[in-house]
Design an enzyme around this catalytic site. Structure first.
Site, PDB file in Angstrom:
ATOM      1  N   ASP A   8       0.969  -0.811   0.011  1.00  0.00           N
ATOM      2  CA  ASP A   8       0.308   0.206   0.044  1.00  0.00           C
ATOM      3  C   ASP A   8       0.925   1.483   0.352  1.00  0.00           C
ATOM      4  OD1 ASP A   8      -2.067  -1.784   0.514  1.00  0.00           O
ATOM      5  OD2 ASP A   8      -3.186  -1.382   2.444  1.00  0.00           O
ATOM      6  N   ASP A 129     -14.741  -3.331  -1.686  1.00  0.00           N
ATOM      7  CA  ASP A 129     -14.447  -3.199   0.479  1.00  0.00           C
ATOM      8  C   ASP A 129     -15.977  -3.057   1.280  1.00  0.00           C
ATOM      9  OD1 ASP A 129     -12.356  -3.716  -1.443  1.00  0.00           O
ATOM     10  OD2 ASP A 129     -12.070  -1.247  -1.109  1.00  0.00           O
TER      11      ASP A 129
END
Length: 240
Positions: A8, A129
């Site tokens: 990330d 998500d």
């Protein structure tokens, strides 16, 4: 089962978040290019890269770094975060990225997702998500009233071949993946499913593999050394 080490990106660094909270950020490596190369050297066969800056801004921010990570690691990469237009999809795929993940726009702009799938087929993945089963968008800041399974079924109808499902409540927590939701998805949609969020051990990876999933993403547990790259290589090679 394909296992994807996760990188990330925030402010040009590799970070991990806790439950998607940007205020609970830990820098795990200041050099994402070295991190990508390290994973590849240790046996990774596919990387999962998220442009967190891009997810917040709604446009790719770390393009140059991601390209260098790909060319240095010399293995396939999938990229998500802020991809909300065809021009952005074109740019990533034309620059050698293997698969792009359309997240927020999969919910907010289904026509864009449909057009991307029609143009690029298997090179497009949808990212779902969810928090408590409800789909979240815009870097997980906004929670909708759309159920994760309903959205997955919509994605399947559009022609999406790969769905990456993240349980936000487990992401970065090392509390184990949401096996119940993954099994539910596996039962109701016939696409390649990648599980994300909560993986804490080799046993978690094995449990996901036994569900017959296409893939799983390993993040914090890798950086904390609760899972080794040798664990990943071995689990990938076992038929469960």
């Amino acid at each position: 089962m394909q296992i994807f080490p996760a990188i990330d990106l925030k402010n040009g660094q590799c970070v991990r978040l806790f439950q998607g909270d940007f205020s609970k950020k830990t820098v795990v490596n200041e050099d994402p290019i070295a991190q990508a190369k390290g994973f590849a050297t240790d046996g990774a066969t596919y990387l999962h890269i998220v442009d967190l800056d891009g997810a917040l801004e709604g446009r790719p921010i770390n393009l140059e770094v991601i390209q260098k990570m790909k060319t240095t690691a010399k293995i396939p990469v999938q990229v998500g975060g802020g991809i909300r237009s065809m021009a952005q999809v074109d740019y990533y795929l034309e620059s050698g990225i293997d698969r792009v993940i359309i997240g927020s726009a999969a919910l907010t702009d289904p026509d864009f997702l449909r057009a991307a799938v029609q143009k690029y087929g298997a090179k497009i993945a949808a990212g779902i998500d969810a928090k408590n089963g409800l789909v979240a968008t815009r870097g997980w800041l906004d929670v909708s009233q759309v159920n994760y399974l309903d959205l997955a079924k919509r994605m399947e109808k559009v022609g999406v071949e790969t769905i990456i499902y993240t349980d936000i409540s487990r992401d970065g927590t090392l509390t184990g993946p949401n096996l119940e939701q993954m099994a539910n998805l596996k039962e109701h949609v016939k696409v390649n499913l990648i599980a994300s969020g909560g993986v804490s051990s080799r046993a978690d990876l094995e449990a996901l593999a036994k569900l017959g999933l296409y893939g799983a993403i390993a993040g914090k547990a890798l950086y904390n050394r609760q899972i080794s790259m040798s664990d990943i290589v071995e689990v990938e090679q076992i038929a469960y």
